[in-house]
Design a protein around this motif. Structure first.
Motif, PDB file in Angstrom:
ATOM      1  N   ALA A 367       0.210  -9.688  -7.795  1.00  0.00           N
ATOM      2  CA  ALA A 367      -1.233  -9.482  -7.687  1.00  0.00           C
ATOM      3  C   ALA A 367      -1.593  -8.108  -7.131  1.00  0.00           C
ATOM      4  CB  ALA A 367      -1.845 -10.567  -6.802  1.00  0.00           C
ATOM      5  N   ASP A 368      -0.592  -7.360  -6.676  1.00  0.00           N
ATOM      6  CA  ASP A 368      -0.786  -6.030  -6.086  1.00  0.00           C
ATOM      7  C   ASP A 368      -1.727  -6.107  -4.884  1.00  0.00           C
ATOM      8  OD1 ASP A 368      -0.488  -3.307  -5.724  1.00  0.00           O
ATOM      9  OD2 ASP A 368      -2.098  -2.778  -7.117  1.00  0.00           O
ATOM     10  N   ILE A 369      -1.333  -6.924  -3.904  1.00  0.00           N
ATOM     11  CA  ILE A 369      -2.077  -7.034  -2.646  1.00  0.00           C
ATOM     12  C   ILE A 369      -1.247  -6.339  -1.573  1.00  0.00           C
ATOM     13  CG2 ILE A 369      -3.231  -8.588  -1.032  1.00  0.00           C
ATOM     14  CD1 ILE A 369      -2.954 -10.788  -3.183  1.00  0.00           C
ATOM     15  N   ARG A 370      -1.802  -5.306  -0.975  1.00  0.00           N
ATOM     16  CA  ARG A 370      -1.051  -4.501  -0.021  1.00  0.00           C
ATOM     17  C   ARG A 370      -1.835  -4.336   1.279  1.00  0.00           C
ATOM     18  NH1 ARG A 370       3.054  -1.460  -2.526  1.00  0.00           N
ATOM     19  NH2 ARG A 370       3.213  -1.950  -4.753  1.00  0.00           N
ATOM     20  N   PHE A 371      -1.149  -3.864   2.299  1.00  0.00           N
ATOM     21  CA  PHE A 371      -1.828  -3.530   3.541  1.00  0.00           C
ATOM     22  C   PHE A 371      -1.349  -2.173   4.032  1.00  0.00           C
ATOM     23  CE2 PHE A 371       2.026  -5.641   5.083  1.00  0.00           C
ATOM     24  CZ  PHE A 371       2.392  -4.887   6.196  1.00  0.00           C
ATOM     25  N   GLU A 376       0.305   5.540   9.432  1.00  0.00           N
ATOM     26  CA  GLU A 376       1.576   5.515   8.709  1.00  0.00           C
ATOM     27  C   GLU A 376       1.358   5.837   7.242  1.00  0.00           C
ATOM     28  OE1 GLU A 376       3.766   1.939   9.234  1.00  0.00           O
ATOM     29  OE2 GLU A 376       3.797   2.062  11.426  1.00  0.00           O
ATOM     30  N   LYS A 377       2.361   6.451   6.617  1.00  0.00           N
ATOM     31  CA  LYS A 377       2.269   6.791   5.201  1.00  0.00           C
ATOM     32  C   LYS A 377       2.523   5.561   4.341  1.00  0.00           C
ATOM     33  CE  LYS A 377       3.686  11.665   5.560  1.00  0.00           C
ATOM     34  NZ  LYS A 377       4.672  12.688   5.099  1.00  0.00           N
TER      35      LYS A 377
END
Length: 429
Positions: A367-371, A376-377
């Motif tokens: 689902a391409d759910i990121r945090f 931070e890079k």
């Protein structure tokens, strides 16, 4: 899906983890995925090399024309066109390989958690809590729920079949009130920490793919082909994709969500199984609880969700046990799972009423759910977890059997009475 980088950096670790699932087909898919991933990178490298050469030739053509060397420019242009054709052919091949790789990754199951118990099938699932059973069951509770409910006039599957076909159920009167009461009970008991959502019951192909139902379980889903929509098999599907394609700030995690929805399943694999009464149906109501989290929050949240589901069943004072799902019985997307089962004395069987699972980053990667962590890079793929806080049909059935009284009536569990419009005992209509 699993991280494609694992195939490149730790192929033996991936094989070893998936071997615990006990499927030779999976290992064959992994082998092909590793092969295709290498070919994709080779094709991309060759394409990039050709593209760089074409760009360099374009610059040289410009210089030749500036210097008045028309024939030299034409010769370089011809070479550039030939290389461009090669680049296009390589790009087409790379796209085909990338599509094959994605299809393989969509079918390769999740890696089991190291603490998930090893086993071949559901017979190897260990009981980790319980069973919490009375010393004995009186004979009047040894009546199947479909007989009790029919006698009380609160389950009318015959007319449900007339309306919609086989394996549809219909509760009436106090039976319908009881079904609604169960859902409200589950929502109220989790409202202290979970945001209530009422998501759509129809979702896109991409949404159903994100949770792992597609492509593997297409035969068990109801498709509305004209509109490229699917009926949800569980609220897990729309809730998981609530943040699809988004990058969340780490400070808002975990996100705790809950939803009461109808769920739709074709039950394509139900041949030979007991489908009487409320045991198995194409449509049913369920309250789902779900969390979107960081990887570090996963372990604690899994136990929290399991405890919340257990609290609901314990509060209904139904006999139950908790089992952990072994590696050979894990669902495709599952990293680690627990089931809560209730004993139904009339059916003389343990009924699964709740499944609580941790999916690691398997669903969120689809689902391409990121945090993102401030300062931070880059970003990190989220983890997802969910649980059936309460699925109506089998809990309803278990109440019919465990709360049946000697005169054939059914008492209402104490925690549900506030939702029953004054009904404390269900008697014949």
């Amino acid at each position: 899906m699993i991280d494609v980088r694992l195939l490149r950096t730790d192929p033996e670790g991936v094989r070893a983890a998936l071997a615990r699932r006990g499927s030779a087909d999976v290992l064959e898919q992994v082998a092909r995925a590793i092969e295709v991933e290498g070919l994709v990178r080779e094709q991309q490298a060759s394409r990039d090399s050709l593209r760089a050469e074409v760009n360099d030739l374009s610059k040289q053509v410009g210089l030749k024309r500036r210097d008045g060397d028309a024939s030299g420019a034409e010769e370089l242009q011809a070479r550039s066109r030939a290389l461009g054709a090669q680049e296009s052919a390589l790009a087409a091949e790379a796209d085909e390989l990338a599509a094959e790789l994605r299809e393989l990754l969509l079918r390769i199951p999740n890696l089991p958690h190291p603490d998930a118990p090893d086993g071949a099938n559901d017979h190897d699932n260990p009981v980790i809590k319980g069973p919490f059973l009375p010393a004995s069951f009186p004979e009047h509770q040894r009546v199947p729920h479909w007989e009790t409910a029919a006698a009380l006039g609160i389950l009318d599957n015959e007319r449900a079949t007339k309306i919609s076909g086989a394996m549809f159920t219909m509760q009436r009167g106090a039976g319908a009130t009881l079904a609604r009461a169960l859902c409200q009970y589950a929502l109220d008991m989790n409202s202290d920490a979970f945001e209530e959502i009422r998501p759509p019951s129809l979702v896109t192909t991409a949404t159903l793919t994100a949770t792992g139902q597609l492509p593997k379980f297409a035969d068990d889903a109801y498709a509305i082909e004209r509109d490229d929509l699917w009926c949800i098999p569980t609220a897990e599907v729309p809730l998981t994709s609530l943040y699809a394609g988004e990058v969340l700030e780490v400070g808002v995690l975990p996100q705790r969500l809950m939803a009461h929805t109808s769920c739709y399943r074709r039950e394509a694999g139900s041949a030979g199984r007991d489908t009487r009464g409320m045991l198995r149906a194409h449509e049913f109501d369920k309250v789902e609880i779900l969390a979107v989290a960081t990887p570090e929050q996963g372990t604690e949240l899994l136990i929290e969700l399991r405890d919340r589901a257990e609290r609901l069943i314990s509060g209904l004072r139904l006999p139950y046990r908790i089992i952990e799902i072994c590696t050979g019985d894990l669902g495709q997307s599952h990293h680690r799972s627990f089931d809560i089962e209730v004993y139904a004395p009339g059916c003389d069987n343990w009924l699964e009423v709740s499944s609580v699972s941790w999916f690691s980053d398997y669903q969120a990667r689809r689902a391409d759910i990121r945090f993102k962590v401030p300062g931070e890079k880059g970003t990190t793929v989220c983890n997802t977890l969910n649980g059936s806080a309460l699925a109506v049909p089998r809990v309803w059935a278990a109440i019919m059997e465990n709360y049946r009284q000697a005169d054939g009536s059914v008492a209402i569990p104490e925690v549900l009475k506030q939702y029953m419009r004054g009904i404390e005992v269900i008697t014949p209509r």
